[in-house]
Design a protein around this motif. Structure first.
Motif, PDB file in Angstrom:
ATOM      1  N   VAL A 122      -7.651   6.247  -0.521  1.00 42.37           N
ATOM      2  CA  VAL A 122      -6.456   7.092  -0.658  1.00 42.37           C
ATOM      3  C   VAL A 122      -6.096   7.326  -2.124  1.00 42.37           C
ATOM      4  O   VAL A 122      -5.028   7.870  -2.426  1.00 42.37           O
ATOM      5  CB  VAL A 122      -5.249   6.503   0.120  1.00 42.37           C
ATOM      6  CG1 VAL A 122      -5.589   6.397   1.603  1.00 42.37           C
ATOM      7  CG2 VAL A 122      -4.830   5.149  -0.417  1.00 42.37           C
ATOM      8  N   GLN A 123      -6.994   6.961  -3.021  1.00 43.52           N
ATOM      9  CA  GLN A 123      -6.709   7.095  -4.460  1.00 43.52           C
ATOM     10  C   GLN A 123      -6.321   8.521  -4.865  1.00 43.52           C
ATOM     11  O   GLN A 123      -5.386   8.705  -5.646  1.00 43.52           O
ATOM     12  CB  GLN A 123      -7.915   6.570  -5.240  1.00 43.52           C
ATOM     13  CG  GLN A 123      -7.695   6.446  -6.726  1.00 43.52           C
ATOM     14  CD  GLN A 123      -8.231   7.666  -7.471  1.00 43.52           C
ATOM     15  OE1 GLN A 123      -9.031   8.422  -6.921  1.00 43.52           O
ATOM     16  NE2 GLN A 123      -7.762   7.864  -8.684  1.00 43.52           N
ATOM     17  N   VAL A 139      -8.399  -4.249  -0.740  1.00 44.55           N
ATOM     18  CA  VAL A 139      -8.518  -3.250  -1.816  1.00 44.55           C
ATOM     19  C   VAL A 139      -7.239  -3.182  -2.657  1.00 44.55           C
ATOM     20  O   VAL A 139      -7.260  -3.359  -3.873  1.00 44.55           O
ATOM     21  CB  VAL A 139      -8.842  -1.844  -1.234  1.00 44.55           C
ATOM     22  CG1 VAL A 139      -8.893  -0.792  -2.349  1.00 44.55           C
ATOM     23  CG2 VAL A 139     -10.156  -1.880  -0.470  1.00 44.55           C
ATOM     24  N   CYS A 140      -6.129  -2.947  -1.998  1.00 45.54           N
ATOM     25  CA  CYS A 140      -4.864  -2.771  -2.721  1.00 45.54           C
ATOM     26  C   CYS A 140      -4.190  -4.125  -2.877  1.00 45.54           C
ATOM     27  O   CYS A 140      -3.160  -4.411  -2.281  1.00 45.54           O
ATOM     28  CB  CYS A 140      -3.973  -1.789  -1.956  1.00 45.54           C
ATOM     29  SG  CYS A 140      -2.575  -1.231  -2.946  1.00 45.54           S
ATOM     30  N   CYS A 180      -2.635   8.893  -4.351  1.00 48.36           N
ATOM     31  CA  CYS A 180      -1.784   7.747  -4.678  1.00 48.36           C
ATOM     32  C   CYS A 180      -0.992   7.966  -5.972  1.00 48.36           C
ATOM     33  O   CYS A 180      -1.564   8.094  -7.060  1.00 48.36           O
ATOM     34  CB  CYS A 180      -2.646   6.489  -4.809  1.00 48.36           C
ATOM     35  SG  CYS A 180      -1.682   5.005  -5.176  1.00 48.36           S
ATOM     36  N   ALA A 219      -1.408   4.967  -8.543  1.00 49.80           N
ATOM     37  CA  ALA A 219      -2.650   5.021  -9.316  1.00 49.80           C
ATOM     38  C   ALA A 219      -2.569   6.138 -10.366  1.00 49.80           C
ATOM     39  O   ALA A 219      -2.989   5.958 -11.508  1.00 49.80           O
ATOM     40  CB  ALA A 219      -3.832   5.252  -8.387  1.00 49.80           C
ATOM     41  N   PRO A 245       0.013   0.861 -10.748  1.00 48.65           N
ATOM     42  CA  PRO A 245       0.311   0.591  -9.332  1.00 48.65           C
ATOM     43  C   PRO A 245       1.024  -0.731  -9.118  1.00 48.65           C
ATOM     44  O   PRO A 245       1.783  -0.881  -8.157  1.00 48.65           O
ATOM     45  CB  PRO A 245      -1.083   0.581  -8.683  1.00 48.65           C
ATOM     46  CG  PRO A 245      -2.062   0.422  -9.783  1.00 48.65           C
ATOM     47  CD  PRO A 245      -1.434   0.999 -10.997  1.00 48.65           C
ATOM     48  N   VAL A 248       0.844  -1.203   0.000  1.00 51.04           N
ATOM     49  CA  VAL A 248       0.000   0.000   0.000  1.00 51.04           C
ATOM     50  C   VAL A 248       0.879   1.252   0.000  1.00 51.04           C
ATOM     51  O   VAL A 248       0.697   2.161  -0.835  1.00 51.04           O
ATOM     52  CB  VAL A 248      -0.939   0.014   1.230  1.00 51.04           C
ATOM     53  CG1 VAL A 248      -1.725   1.317   1.289  1.00 51.04           C
ATOM     54  CG2 VAL A 248      -1.891  -1.179   1.194  1.00 51.04           C
ATOM     55  N   ARG A 281       2.987   2.062  -3.133  1.00 51.78           N
ATOM     56  CA  ARG A 281       2.133   2.533  -4.235  1.00 51.78           C
ATOM     57  C   ARG A 281       1.679   3.969  -3.977  1.00 51.78           C
ATOM     58  O   ARG A 281       1.742   4.814  -4.867  1.00 51.78           O
ATOM     59  CB  ARG A 281       0.928   1.599  -4.398  1.00 51.78           C
ATOM     60  CG  ARG A 281       1.338   0.263  -4.991  1.00 51.78           C
ATOM     61  CD  ARG A 281       0.199  -0.742  -4.998  1.00 51.78           C
ATOM     62  NE  ARG A 281       0.616  -1.982  -5.642  1.00 51.78           N
ATOM     63  CZ  ARG A 281      -0.154  -3.041  -5.786  1.00 51.78           C
ATOM     64  NH1 ARG A 281      -1.401  -3.031  -5.340  1.00 51.78           N
ATOM     65  NH2 ARG A 281       0.299  -4.119  -6.394  1.00 51.78           N
ATOM     66  N   VAL A 282       1.222   4.234  -2.770  1.00 50.92           N
ATOM     67  CA  VAL A 282       0.758   5.598  -2.454  1.00 50.92           C
ATOM     68  C   VAL A 282       1.896   6.590  -2.669  1.00 50.92           C
ATOM     69  O   VAL A 282       1.724   7.657  -3.271  1.00 50.92           O
ATOM     70  CB  VAL A 282       0.255   5.678  -0.994  1.00 50.92           C
ATOM     71  CG1 VAL A 282      -0.003   7.124  -0.589  1.00 50.92           C
ATOM     72  CG2 VAL A 282      -1.009   4.858  -0.830  1.00 50.92           C
ATOM     73  N   CYS A 342     -10.852   3.013  -3.693  1.00 53.76           N
ATOM     74  CA  CYS A 342      -9.839   3.151  -2.638  1.00 53.76           C
ATOM     75  C   CYS A 342      -9.883   4.547  -2.013  1.00 53.76           C
ATOM     76  O   CYS A 342      -9.871   5.548  -2.730  1.00 53.76           O
ATOM     77  CB  CYS A 342      -8.457   2.884  -3.223  1.00 53.76           C
ATOM     78  SG  CYS A 342      -7.155   3.095  -2.000  1.00 53.76           S
ATOM     79  N   PRO A 382      -5.451  -4.053  -8.219  1.00 50.80           N
ATOM     80  CA  PRO A 382      -5.956  -3.310  -7.060  1.00 50.80           C
ATOM     81  C   PRO A 382      -7.204  -2.514  -7.438  1.00 50.80           C
ATOM     82  O   PRO A 382      -7.344  -2.068  -8.577  1.00 50.80           O
ATOM     83  CB  PRO A 382      -4.794  -2.372  -6.709  1.00 50.80           C
ATOM     84  CG  PRO A 382      -3.968  -2.280  -7.955  1.00 50.80           C
ATOM     85  CD  PRO A 382      -4.131  -3.589  -8.662  1.00 50.80           C
ATOM     86  N   SER A 383      -8.124  -2.381  -6.448  1.00 48.74           N
ATOM     87  CA  SER A 383      -9.399  -1.708  -6.721  1.00 48.74           C
ATOM     88  C   SER A 383      -9.268  -0.195  -6.473  1.00 48.74           C
ATOM     89  O   SER A 383      -9.878   0.347  -5.544  1.00 48.74           O
ATOM     90  CB  SER A 383     -10.490  -2.287  -5.819  1.00 48.74           C
ATOM     91  OG  SER A 383     -10.548  -3.677  -5.986  1.00 48.74           O
ATOM     92  N   CYS A 384      -8.496   0.468  -7.321  1.00 51.62           N
ATOM     93  CA  CYS A 384      -8.205   1.888  -7.103  1.00 51.62           C
ATOM     94  C   CYS A 384      -9.475   2.741  -7.116  1.00 51.62           C
ATOM     95  O   CYS A 384      -9.546   3.757  -6.426  1.00 51.62           O
ATOM     96  CB  CYS A 384      -7.224   2.394  -8.151  1.00 51.62           C
ATOM     97  SG  CYS A 384      -5.661   1.486  -8.140  1.00 51.62           S
TER      98      CYS A 384
HETATM   99 FE1  SF4 Z   1      -3.538   0.752  -3.929  1.00 50.69          FE
HETATM  100 FE2  SF4 Z   1      -4.927   1.794  -5.961  1.00 50.69          FE
HETATM  101 FE3  SF4 Z   1      -5.421   2.520  -3.446  1.00 50.69          FE
HETATM  102 FE4  SF4 Z   1      -3.199   3.304  -4.636  1.00 50.69          FE
HETATM  103  S1  SF4 Z   1      -5.275   3.845  -5.216  1.00 50.69           S
HETATM  104  S2  SF4 Z   1      -3.390   2.489  -2.567  1.00 50.69           S
HETATM  105  S3  SF4 Z   1      -2.730   1.484  -5.837  1.00 50.69           S
HETATM  106  S4  SF4 Z   1      -5.717   0.490  -4.353  1.00 50.69           S
END
Ligand code: SF4
Length: 343
Positions: free
Chosen positions: A207-208, A194-195, A211, A214, A219, A143, A146-147, A205, A200-202
């Motif tokens: 924090v998308q 999620v991630c 991120c 994303a 990701p 997570v 990626r963020v 999400c 991943p289900s961006c």
């Molecule tokens: Fe993971 Fe996508 Fe959320 Fe970024 S936006 S933390 S890649 S699920």
């Protein structure tokens, strides 16, 4: 650092995270610690039954510390990674002997106990005591890399240390007693639901908007870790000796080694060595069962079971007969338990 990440994770966890697992809604460090150790390298669904049974037998740290190791291993039997169970027992004893039966309240002190690494220590101290301590297990690494768009190779310790620094900077700053358990659980839940490693289900999400992975549209490029675990293979022959009354011959596995501390059918590196262990009259009367592969973390075991009926008077240098009512209650490796259940 992306501002507002902690608040987003906390709010999302409250509304959409996992909140009804049996080890949640408690600040009892014994229960949290037990769940954290069981959940290492094991899925939630597999842990549920074990957790309940383990707690029923060992309801608190004093009960666990007072129990024989064999009893602990028997209740762990089938969960795998048995060093966790041995450390669990050693840790319970250390908590009782060195801390008067009360778990220490900080991640730094918890980490000094057997089997508790930095991430597990932080999970316990943040869940139970609201400590501002960062977790960084495999899911959370995914997570956060990626963020942050953190593309440095985590095989290098210096890079891993930098990611730990980032994880600490991202922690909630206020209202820690409430926020830390939610934030810690929220990161775990994001990684688990999620991630995901693939796809991943961006879109859903929380924090998308922050991120980098994303935003870059890739990701799955994170985390970066180049070192691959080398796998090996080993062939072993298992002597499944049975007595006329249904007893089986088991040996305790040495420590360290495969299945250390568990009871097991005698293992041999080749068939000739197994035959040599048998009385001459029995050598022509063995039955070879279907060989199968058992996968360990770094090794594939190619197992060749060999069955033979022997009199109770027989005895190898090591081990003993376990009656039909006795062997199901001792700690056995999962594939050996399955073989014995098949008869
Ligand atoms: Fe993971 Fe996508 Fe959320 Fe970024 S936006 S933390 S890649 S699920």
């Amino acid at each position: 650092m992306p501002a507002g990440l902690a608040g987003r994770v906390v709010r999302w966890q409250r509304a959409h995270g996992r909140n009804t697992l049996p080890w949640q809604n408690t600040r009892d460090p014994y229960r949290v610690w037990l769940s954290e150790i069981m959940l290492q390298q094991t899925q939630v669904a597999a842990v549920l039954g074990y957790y309940e049974r383990f707690l029923a037998r060992f309801p608190d740290v004093q009960a666990l510390a007072a129990a024989p190791l064999d009893d602990v291993l028997a209740h762990w039997s089938g969960l795998g990674y048995y060093s966790r169970a041995r450390n669990l027992h050693a840790c319970a004893r250390a908590v009782v002997q060195q801390h008067g039966g009360a778990f220490p309240r900080t991640a730094a002190e918890l980490q000094a106990l057997p089997g508790i690494g930095p991430s597990t220590a932080a999970a316990i101290s943040s869940f139970c005591f609201g400590e501002r301590a960062a977790i960084l297990d495999g899911n959370v690494k995914r997570v956060l890399t990626r963020v942050l768009g953190f593309g440095d190779d985590l095989a290098l310790q210096a890079n891993e240390r930098r990611l730990w620094d980032h994880a600490r900077e991202l922690l909630p700053a206020r209202d820690l007693q409430q926020a830390m358990p939610r934030y810690t659980q929220g990161l775990m839940d994001l990684g688990a639901t999620v991630c995901l490693p693939r796809n991943p289900s961006c879109l859903i999400c929380p924090v998308q908007p922050l991120c980098v992975g994303a935003r870059e549209g890739a990701p799955e490029a994170y985390p970066v870790k180049t070192r691959k675990v080398k796998r090996s293979a080993q062939s072993l022959w298992l002597l499944h000796a049975r007595a006329e009354d249904g007893a089986v011959w088991l040996q305790k596995r040495p420590t360290p080694g495969v299945w250390a501390g568990l009871y097991c059918l005698p293992l041999f590196g080749d068939r000739a060595a197994l035959d040599e262990a048998l009385p001459p009259a029995a050598r022509g009367k063995v039955r070879e069962a279907e060989p199968f592969v058992h996968v360990l973390t770094h090794k594939d075991l190619h197992l060749h079971p060999v069955q033979v009926d022997l009199p109770r008077g027989w005895g190898a240098a090591e081990g003993q007969w376990f009656g039909a009512a006795e062997w199901p209650r001792v700690g056995l490796p999962a594939p050996v338990r399955r073989l014995l259940e098949l008869g």
